[in-house]
Design a protein around this motif. Structure first.
Motif, PDB file in Angstrom:
ATOM      1  N   TYR A  69       0.857  -1.186   0.000  1.00  0.00           N
ATOM      2  CA  TYR A  69       0.000   0.000   0.000  1.00  0.00           C
ATOM      3  C   TYR A  69       0.890   1.233   0.000  1.00  0.00           C
ATOM      4  O   TYR A  69       1.713   1.423   0.892  1.00  0.00           O
ATOM      5  CB  TYR A  69      -0.916   0.010   1.225  1.00  0.00           C
ATOM      6  CG  TYR A  69      -1.952  -1.092   1.212  1.00  0.00           C
ATOM      7  CD1 TYR A  69      -3.183  -0.889   0.608  1.00  0.00           C
ATOM      8  CD2 TYR A  69      -1.678  -2.325   1.791  1.00  0.00           C
ATOM      9  CE1 TYR A  69      -4.138  -1.908   0.585  1.00  0.00           C
ATOM     10  CE2 TYR A  69      -2.619  -3.346   1.766  1.00  0.00           C
ATOM     11  CZ  TYR A  69      -3.851  -3.135   1.165  1.00  0.00           C
ATOM     12  OH  TYR A  69      -4.774  -4.140   1.134  1.00  0.00           O
ATOM     13  N   ALA A  75      -6.245   3.336   0.451  1.00  0.00           N
ATOM     14  CA  ALA A  75      -6.509   2.093  -0.283  1.00  0.00           C
ATOM     15  C   ALA A  75      -6.697   0.921   0.674  1.00  0.00           C
ATOM     16  O   ALA A  75      -7.500   0.016   0.415  1.00  0.00           O
ATOM     17  CB  ALA A  75      -5.367   1.813  -1.254  1.00  0.00           C
ATOM     18  N   PHE A  89      -1.615  -1.785  -4.128  1.00  0.00           N
ATOM     19  CA  PHE A  89      -2.928  -1.152  -3.965  1.00  0.00           C
ATOM     20  C   PHE A  89      -2.747   0.368  -3.885  1.00  0.00           C
ATOM     21  O   PHE A  89      -1.942   0.865  -3.096  1.00  0.00           O
ATOM     22  CB  PHE A  89      -3.616  -1.660  -2.699  1.00  0.00           C
ATOM     23  CG  PHE A  89      -4.102  -3.073  -2.804  1.00  0.00           C
ATOM     24  CD1 PHE A  89      -5.411  -3.346  -3.157  1.00  0.00           C
ATOM     25  CD2 PHE A  89      -3.241  -4.136  -2.556  1.00  0.00           C
ATOM     26  CE1 PHE A  89      -5.867  -4.656  -3.252  1.00  0.00           C
ATOM     27  CE2 PHE A  89      -3.680  -5.444  -2.655  1.00  0.00           C
ATOM     28  CZ  PHE A  89      -5.001  -5.705  -3.008  1.00  0.00           C
ATOM     29  N   MET A  90      -3.502   1.077  -4.719  1.00  0.00           N
ATOM     30  CA  MET A  90      -3.414   2.539  -4.734  1.00  0.00           C
ATOM     31  C   MET A  90      -4.817   3.122  -4.763  1.00  0.00           C
ATOM     32  O   MET A  90      -5.751   2.509  -5.287  1.00  0.00           O
ATOM     33  CB  MET A  90      -2.635   3.021  -5.962  1.00  0.00           C
ATOM     34  CG  MET A  90      -1.205   2.511  -6.004  1.00  0.00           C
ATOM     35  SD  MET A  90      -0.321   3.149  -7.438  1.00  0.00           S
ATOM     36  CE  MET A  90       1.285   2.414  -7.160  1.00  0.00           C
ATOM     37  N   SER A  91      -4.925   4.306  -4.213  1.00  0.00           N
ATOM     38  CA  SER A  91      -6.213   4.997  -4.254  1.00  0.00           C
ATOM     39  C   SER A  91      -6.236   5.966  -5.427  1.00  0.00           C
ATOM     40  O   SER A  91      -5.225   6.593  -5.756  1.00  0.00           O
ATOM     41  CB  SER A  91      -6.454   5.751  -2.947  1.00  0.00           C
ATOM     42  OG  SER A  91      -5.473   6.751  -2.761  1.00  0.00           O
ATOM     43  N   HIS A  92      -7.390   6.048  -6.068  1.00  0.00           N
ATOM     44  CA  HIS A  92      -7.581   7.001  -7.169  1.00  0.00           C
ATOM     45  C   HIS A  92      -8.679   7.969  -6.752  1.00  0.00           C
ATOM     46  O   HIS A  92      -9.832   7.577  -6.564  1.00  0.00           O
ATOM     47  CB  HIS A  92      -7.973   6.266  -8.450  1.00  0.00           C
ATOM     48  CG  HIS A  92      -8.223   7.193  -9.609  1.00  0.00           C
ATOM     49  ND1 HIS A  92      -7.206   7.765 -10.328  1.00  0.00           N
ATOM     50  CD2 HIS A  92      -9.383   7.648 -10.140  1.00  0.00           C
ATOM     51  CE1 HIS A  92      -7.721   8.534 -11.272  1.00  0.00           C
ATOM     52  NE2 HIS A  92      -9.033   8.481 -11.174  1.00  0.00           N
ATOM     53  N   GLU A  93      -8.318   9.227  -6.575  1.00  0.00           N
ATOM     54  CA  GLU A  93      -9.258  10.206  -6.043  1.00  0.00           C
ATOM     55  C   GLU A  93     -10.034  10.910  -7.159  1.00  0.00           C
ATOM     56  O   GLU A  93      -9.422  11.427  -8.100  1.00  0.00           O
ATOM     57  CB  GLU A  93      -8.539  11.258  -5.195  1.00  0.00           C
ATOM     58  CG  GLU A  93      -7.770  10.691  -4.016  1.00  0.00           C
ATOM     59  CD  GLU A  93      -6.347  10.304  -4.367  1.00  0.00           C
ATOM     60  OE1 GLU A  93      -5.824  10.797  -5.385  1.00  0.00           O
ATOM     61  OE2 GLU A  93      -5.757   9.484  -3.639  1.00  0.00           O
ATOM     62  N   ARG A 124       0.268   9.038 -13.797  1.00  0.00           N
ATOM     63  CA  ARG A 124      -0.258   8.104 -12.803  1.00  0.00           C
ATOM     64  C   ARG A 124       0.892   7.486 -12.012  1.00  0.00           C
ATOM     65  O   ARG A 124       1.985   7.298 -12.520  1.00  0.00           O
ATOM     66  CB  ARG A 124      -1.081   7.022 -13.487  1.00  0.00           C
ATOM     67  CG  ARG A 124      -2.337   7.543 -14.148  1.00  0.00           C
ATOM     68  CD  ARG A 124      -3.026   6.482 -14.990  1.00  0.00           C
ATOM     69  NE  ARG A 124      -3.446   5.339 -14.170  1.00  0.00           N
ATOM     70  CZ  ARG A 124      -2.861   4.140 -14.231  1.00  0.00           C
ATOM     71  NH1 ARG A 124      -1.816   3.937 -15.027  1.00  0.00           N
ATOM     72  NH2 ARG A 124      -3.311   3.142 -13.473  1.00  0.00           N
ATOM     73  N   PRO A 164       1.631   4.397 -11.050  1.00  0.00           N
ATOM     74  CA  PRO A 164       2.357   3.232 -11.584  1.00  0.00           C
ATOM     75  C   PRO A 164       3.429   3.615 -12.600  1.00  0.00           C
ATOM     76  O   PRO A 164       4.515   3.032 -12.627  1.00  0.00           O
ATOM     77  CB  PRO A 164       1.247   2.396 -12.236  1.00  0.00           C
ATOM     78  CG  PRO A 164       0.005   2.782 -11.504  1.00  0.00           C
ATOM     79  CD  PRO A 164       0.177   4.236 -11.178  1.00  0.00           C
ATOM     80  N   VAL A 220      -0.943  -3.736 -10.421  1.00  0.00           N
ATOM     81  CA  VAL A 220      -1.547  -2.576  -9.751  1.00  0.00           C
ATOM     82  C   VAL A 220      -3.057  -2.740  -9.643  1.00  0.00           C
ATOM     83  O   VAL A 220      -3.731  -3.135 -10.602  1.00  0.00           O
ATOM     84  CB  VAL A 220      -1.220  -1.275 -10.518  1.00  0.00           C
ATOM     85  CG1 VAL A 220      -1.922  -0.083  -9.876  1.00  0.00           C
ATOM     86  CG2 VAL A 220       0.285  -1.041 -10.536  1.00  0.00           C
ATOM     87  N   GLU A 274      -6.248  -0.312  -8.399  1.00  0.00           N
ATOM     88  CA  GLU A 274      -6.631   1.039  -7.976  1.00  0.00           C
ATOM     89  C   GLU A 274      -8.027   1.006  -7.372  1.00  0.00           C
ATOM     90  O   GLU A 274      -8.950   0.412  -7.944  1.00  0.00           O
ATOM     91  CB  GLU A 274      -6.596   2.008  -9.157  1.00  0.00           C
ATOM     92  CG  GLU A 274      -5.186   2.402  -9.573  1.00  0.00           C
ATOM     93  CD  GLU A 274      -5.169   3.552 -10.551  1.00  0.00           C
ATOM     94  OE1 GLU A 274      -4.186   4.317 -10.552  1.00  0.00           O
ATOM     95  OE2 GLU A 274      -6.135   3.693 -11.325  1.00  0.00           O
ATOM     96  N   GLY A 319     -11.039   3.467  -6.144  1.00  0.00           N
ATOM     97  CA  GLY A 319     -11.481   4.842  -6.301  1.00  0.00           C
ATOM     98  C   GLY A 319     -12.212   5.371  -5.090  1.00  0.00           C
ATOM     99  O   GLY A 319     -12.847   4.623  -4.338  1.00  0.00           O
TER     100      GLY A 319
END
Length: 623
Positions: A479, A490, A570-574, A602, A604, A614, A616, A618
């Motif tokens: 994370y 995330a 794991f990534m957050s997409h705002e 982005r 990645p 990856v 993502e 949201g």
């Protein structure tokens, strides 16, 4: 200095001549012509010629030799220079309020550079190609198209890197400075009386005789030192000693000889004011000189383009610009980079400038205001470093500051008269860049604060998950965490929606330090937070590009092994929306930030994470 370094010194000095001094080295093409063109109410008169030459001579000595090479270049961050570096150094040992003021000053200086960089390629290349007017006046209509063609080729080759082209820079520029010196000396020998201008009394007489007009004329004199900031900005590429040797041994003598040679020619034949630089040459040498001047101005333009790439990367890594694609064009030199979006935005701006202004004299009317503005800010920041970092006596620092500003402020004030005649262009471009940088920094901080305001404790959450774990699945989950001791967004969403947790969880933070480089020994720090949770902090300098695969390779060397094909990121997409309580000007700033966020590189791609690893998640955030 070691034997190896002594052997390398001549080569590095030669390279510095080719890159660092391109802009200031091509100033003789247009400076004296603009000084004596008649725009200030006097023409080619004996007192005016010697007055201008005296001003140019002492500006080169005071501003370049004393201020920059002797004083400002003492302020380096691990060998690196530049206005943002100076800003960073100045803010290290001051109060929070003072640091904020220094940051604003540094950002204004950086913004001025963006405004200036649009004019430099245009005025340099056009000044060289305008030599066609002397060889064949009928070719005058082709100056603008030829200038655009030359610069188009220059911007097109940027993606291939400057490594191969750079090898040609030094010999060409060395030849250029040799030709400047020979042409100038040849003219001085025919009229040695011009050497009287070395006496500063001629500059004093010029001010006494012409009063207010002489002050306005400083706006033209400053053209002789445009490009001086390159000495400091390129310090990291070549080092202090080679830059200083190149200036005192080659560049300064060549410039002085050429300026005084042009002055001798004008005293002998005032009609040569049309283009005194090219008319210094005998008729047979005009075409070769035209070709050499074009090559020299292309090199000067290349140096500025490379400079804006470096400044942009530094601003991105320090968090003042949104992430963007940065391509390394050399496996050995980290400073050789290519930024496509900046390259083509700059290209279109330069082409529009050439079409709009049509002649280098019109561009000269817009040139200088950004340079002198940066000079004022540099003096103030450098003196702050001298007082706070070097602990110089405050009286000494005060005297130095007053002395520097007594030159910088009149130069800047004289250039303010150029605002309506074209100076609005670099100021407008600089203002736009300042708005973009401050918007990204402040709104990004606001966004992170909103995302982390849930108030949950990371330690408490980890303890709870270890005590009452959800379903655990095989593999490693990474994370990305922007701050330490903060629960990644995330992770919260994964637990909320998927209700599972991997067998091993790594919280990864990539941190940019206040230094150009970070030693590999200090690259990665690993901390085990619980039996299944780990924290990894990877530190990079602002001249380095983070690489996640490299981070986990170093983690493996320290016992935390991760197979990339068994790891999920794991990534957050705002998705951003603007809050209704904002006043209209903050709503506009919010819309600009959303636009920048939408077009930002982005994560990645930014951190070179394999895209098939990856995930993502949201979330909608109100800013």
């Amino acid at each position: 200095m070691s034997t190896e370094n002594k052997q390398a010194l001549p080569a590095v000095t030669l390279a510095a001549i080719g890159v660092v001094y391109g802009d200031i080295g091509t100033s003789p093409l247009y400076t004296l012509r603009e000084c004596l063109s008649g725009q200030f109410g006097f023409g080619v008169e004996y007192g005016a010629v010697l007055g201008f030459l005296s001003l140019i001579f002492w500006l080169l000595i005071f501003v370049v030799s004393i201020k920059y090479l002797t004083f400002v270049m003492r302020a380096d961050n691990a060998g690196e220079g530049g206005i943002l570096t100076l800003m960073s150094l100045a803010g290290r040992n001051t109060t929070a309020k003072m640091t904020s003021v220094l940051v604003i000053m540094g950002l204004i200086g950086g913004s001025f550079f963006y405004g200036e960089v649009v004019i430099t390629p245009a005025i340099s290349v056009m000044s060289a190609i305008e030599g066609l007017e002397i060889a064949a006046p009928s070719l005058d209509p082709y100056i603008v198209p030829l200038s655009i063609i030359v610069l188009t080729l220059l911007f097109m080759i940027q993606k291939h890197g400057t490594g191969m082209v750079g090898k040609l820079f030094a010999p060409i520029m060395l030849t250029w400075f040799a030709v400047l010196a020979v042409l100038g000396a040849r003219s001085i020998l025919a009229n040695p009386e011009v050497l009287n201008a070395i006496n500063p009394i001629w500059a004093v007489r010029f001010f006494i005789e012409h009063k207010e007009v002489s002050f306005l004329a400083l706006g033209a004199v400053v053209l002789s030192i445009t490009g001086v900031e390159a000495l400091y900005a390129d310090m990291g590429h070549f080092g202090k000693l080679p830059i200083r040797i190149a200036w005192f041994a080659v560049v300064l003598p060549s410039l002085i000889l050429n300026y005084f040679g042009q002055g001798a020619l004008l005293l002998k034949n005032p009609e040569t004011i049309k283009n005194p630089f090219f008319l210094l040459a005998p008729d047979w040498a005009l075409i070769p000189l035209l070709i050499l001047a074009t090559l020299a101005t292309v090199i000067a333009s290349q140096a500025v383009i490379s400079g804006v790439f470096s400044l942009t990367r530094q601003a991105v890594r320090l968090g003042y610009l949104s992430p963007m694609k940065i391509i390394h064009t050399s496996e050995r030199e980290s400073g050789q980079i290519y930024i496509p979006v900046i390259n083509w935005m700059l290209y279109f701006a330069v082409v529009l400038v050439i079409i709009g202004f049509e002649h280098s004299s019109n561009l000269a009317a817009a040139y200088g205001i950004a340079v002198t503005g940066t000079m004022v800010l540099t003096s103030m920041l450098a003196c702050t470093v001298a007082r706070k970092n070097w602990h110089w006596n405050k009286v000494v620092v005060g005297i130095i500051l007053v002395t520097l500003l007594s030159v910088d402020i009149p130069l800047f004030s004289a250039n303010l008269q150029k605002v309506l005649s074209g100076g609005w262009l670099p100021l407008t471009l600089g203002l736009l860049m300042f708005i973009v940088m401050t918007t990204w920094k402040s709104e990004r901080f606001r966004l992170l604060r909103r995302m982390h305001e849930h108030g949950n404790s990371l330690e408490a959450m980890i303890a709870s998950l270890e005590k009452s774990p959800p379903v655990r699945v095989p593999g490693t989950a990474v994370y990305m965490s922007r701050a330490l001791n903060v629960i990644p967004f995330a992770l919260l969403h994964n637990l909320k929606h998927n209700k599972v947790l991997h067998e091993r969880v790594i919280l990864l933070t990539l941190r940019t330090e206040d230094a150009p480089y970070v030693h590999n020994v200090r690259r990665v720090s690993i901390e085990q937070l619980s039996p299944t949770f780990w924290r990894v902090v990877a530190s990079y300098g602002w001249r380095e590009t983070p690489n996640v695969e490299e981070v986990f390779h170093r983690c493996g060397l320290e016992g935390l092994t991760c197979r990339m094909m068994e790891t999920s990121f794991f990534m957050s997409h705002e998705s951003l929306i603007i809050g209704g309580k904002r006043p209209w000007y903050l709503r506009l700033r919010g819309k600009l930030f959303i636009l920048l966020q939408r077009n930002a590189l982005r994560a990645p791609d930014q951190f070179e994470i394999p895209p098939n690893r990856v995930i993502e998640l949201g979330t909608q955030v109100e800013i």
